[in-house]
Design a protein around this motif. Structure first.
Motif, PDB file in Angstrom:
ATOM      1  N   ASP A   1      54.418 -10.686  33.421  1.00 28.14           N
ATOM      2  CA  ASP A   1      54.672  -9.282  33.726  1.00 28.14           C
ATOM      3  C   ASP A   1      53.450  -8.452  33.357  1.00 28.14           C
ATOM      4  OD1 ASP A   1      57.235  -9.947  34.493  1.00 28.14           O
ATOM      5  OD2 ASP A   1      58.214  -9.085  32.733  1.00 28.14           O
ATOM      6  N   GLU A   2      53.277  -7.349  34.038  1.00 27.18           N
ATOM      7  CA  GLU A   2      52.157  -6.444  33.771  1.00 27.18           C
ATOM      8  C   GLU A   2      52.679  -5.219  33.035  1.00 27.18           C
ATOM      9  OE1 GLU A   2      48.707  -4.057  36.291  1.00 27.18           O
ATOM     10  OE2 GLU A   2      50.521  -4.702  37.316  1.00 27.18           O
ATOM     11  N   VAL A   3      51.983  -4.803  31.993  1.00 23.95           N
ATOM     12  CA  VAL A   3      52.329  -3.585  31.259  1.00 23.95           C
ATOM     13  C   VAL A   3      51.256  -2.542  31.556  1.00 23.95           C
ATOM     14  CG1 VAL A   3      52.601  -2.540  28.975  1.00 23.95           C
ATOM     15  CG2 VAL A   3      53.546  -4.807  29.430  1.00 23.95           C
ATOM     16  N   VAL A   4      51.686  -1.385  32.033  1.00 23.42           N
ATOM     17  CA  VAL A   4      50.749  -0.312  32.364  1.00 23.42           C
ATOM     18  C   VAL A   4      51.231   0.997  31.754  1.00 23.42           C
ATOM     19  CG1 VAL A   4      49.970  -1.361  34.524  1.00 23.42           C
ATOM     20  CG2 VAL A   4      51.886   0.226  34.546  1.00 23.42           C
ATOM     21  N   LEU A   5      50.283   1.859  31.445  1.00 16.19           N
ATOM     22  CA  LEU A   5      50.620   3.193  30.991  1.00 16.19           C
ATOM     23  C   LEU A   5      50.865   4.040  32.233  1.00 16.19           C
ATOM     24  CD1 LEU A   5      50.934   4.848  28.380  1.00 16.19           C
ATOM     25  CD2 LEU A   5      48.567   5.591  28.699  1.00 16.19           C
ATOM     26  N   ARG A   6      52.094   4.423  32.438  1.00 14.56           N
ATOM     27  CA  ARG A   6      52.487   5.171  33.638  1.00 14.56           C
ATOM     28  C   ARG A   6      52.226   6.667  33.477  1.00 14.56           C
ATOM     29  NH1 ARG A   6      56.753   4.130  37.744  1.00 14.56           N
ATOM     30  NH2 ARG A   6      57.452   6.158  38.469  1.00 14.56           N
ATOM     31  N   VAL A   7      52.501   7.200  32.269  1.00 12.98           N
ATOM     32  CA  VAL A   7      52.249   8.617  31.967  1.00 12.98           C
ATOM     33  C   VAL A   7      51.506   8.674  30.639  1.00 12.98           C
ATOM     34  CG1 VAL A   7      53.280  10.886  31.513  1.00 12.98           C
ATOM     35  CG2 VAL A   7      54.375   9.333  33.155  1.00 12.98           C
ATOM     36  N   ALA A   8      50.308   9.234  30.658  1.00 10.70           N
ATOM     37  CA  ALA A   8      49.509   9.369  29.440  1.00 10.70           C
ATOM     38  C   ALA A   8      50.149  10.382  28.493  1.00 10.70           C
ATOM     39  CB  ALA A   8      48.095   9.812  29.804  1.00 10.70           C
ATOM     40  N   LYS A   9      49.631  10.422  27.286  1.00  8.15           N
ATOM     41  CA  LYS A   9      50.141  11.332  26.267  1.00  8.15           C
ATOM     42  C   LYS A   9      50.275  12.745  26.834  1.00  8.15           C
ATOM     43  CE  LYS A   9      47.291  12.677  23.097  1.00  8.15           C
ATOM     44  NZ  LYS A   9      46.410  12.631  21.935  1.00  8.15           N
ATOM     45  N   THR A  10      51.471  13.281  26.674  1.00  8.84           N
ATOM     46  CA  THR A  10      51.787  14.627  27.143  1.00  8.84           C
ATOM     47  C   THR A  10      52.330  15.398  25.951  1.00  8.84           C
ATOM     48  OG1 THR A  10      52.338  13.712  29.316  1.00  8.84           O
ATOM     49  CG2 THR A  10      53.149  15.923  28.834  1.00  8.84           C
TER      50      THR A  10
END
Length: 135
Positions: free
Chosen positions: A106-115
């Motif tokens: 599986d791939e783990v990605v940051l979908r929404v950066a720090k907000t």
């Protein structure tokens, strides 16, 4: 629109943050996308009432600062590192929890950066399932 994988919300918060502030920020970063598989933060916020109330009845996964500081993130903060001992809380916690939930390939990605929100921050990581190899 492509299917959404498992979503993990990482949360950073100041002591005394309100449940409403956290809930508003979580709704903003999710933007109506998918169900949340996990919420994560630094261990020193494991008992933060506003944080826990905002995500209830879901549990909060927590990690020590050293574990969070070992996660590579796009937006590390010297101020956060000085304050809690980790360069990131929201992004690192989201990525760390997502990695724990991910299966082989599986791939783990940051979908929404720090907000930033009111006395809190949030980030969203996604676990994208491995695509079967055609054949």
């Amino acid at each position: 629109m492509p299917a959404v994988g498992l979503l993990v919300v990482g949360l950073g918060a100041s002591r005394g943050v309100t449940a409403a502030a956290v809930a508003d920020l979580v709704a903003r970063v999710l933007g109506g996308a998918g169900d949340v598989a996990a919420h994560a933060s630094i261990d020193r916020r494991a008992d933060e009432p506003g944080l826990l109330a905002a995500i209830a009845p879901a549990p909060l996964r927590t990690y020590p600062a050293a574990a969070l500081d070992a996660v590579a993130v796009p937006s590390p903060s010297d101020r956060t590192r000085e304050s809690v001992g980790a360069g990131s809380v929201a992004e690192a916690a989201a990525l760390l929890a997502a990695t724990e939930l991910a299966g082989p390939g599986d791939e783990v990605v940051l979908r929404v950066a720090k907000t930033r929100g009111e006395r809190c921050t949030a980030a969203v990581a996604e676990v994208r399932p491995r695509r079967p190899t055609p054949g």
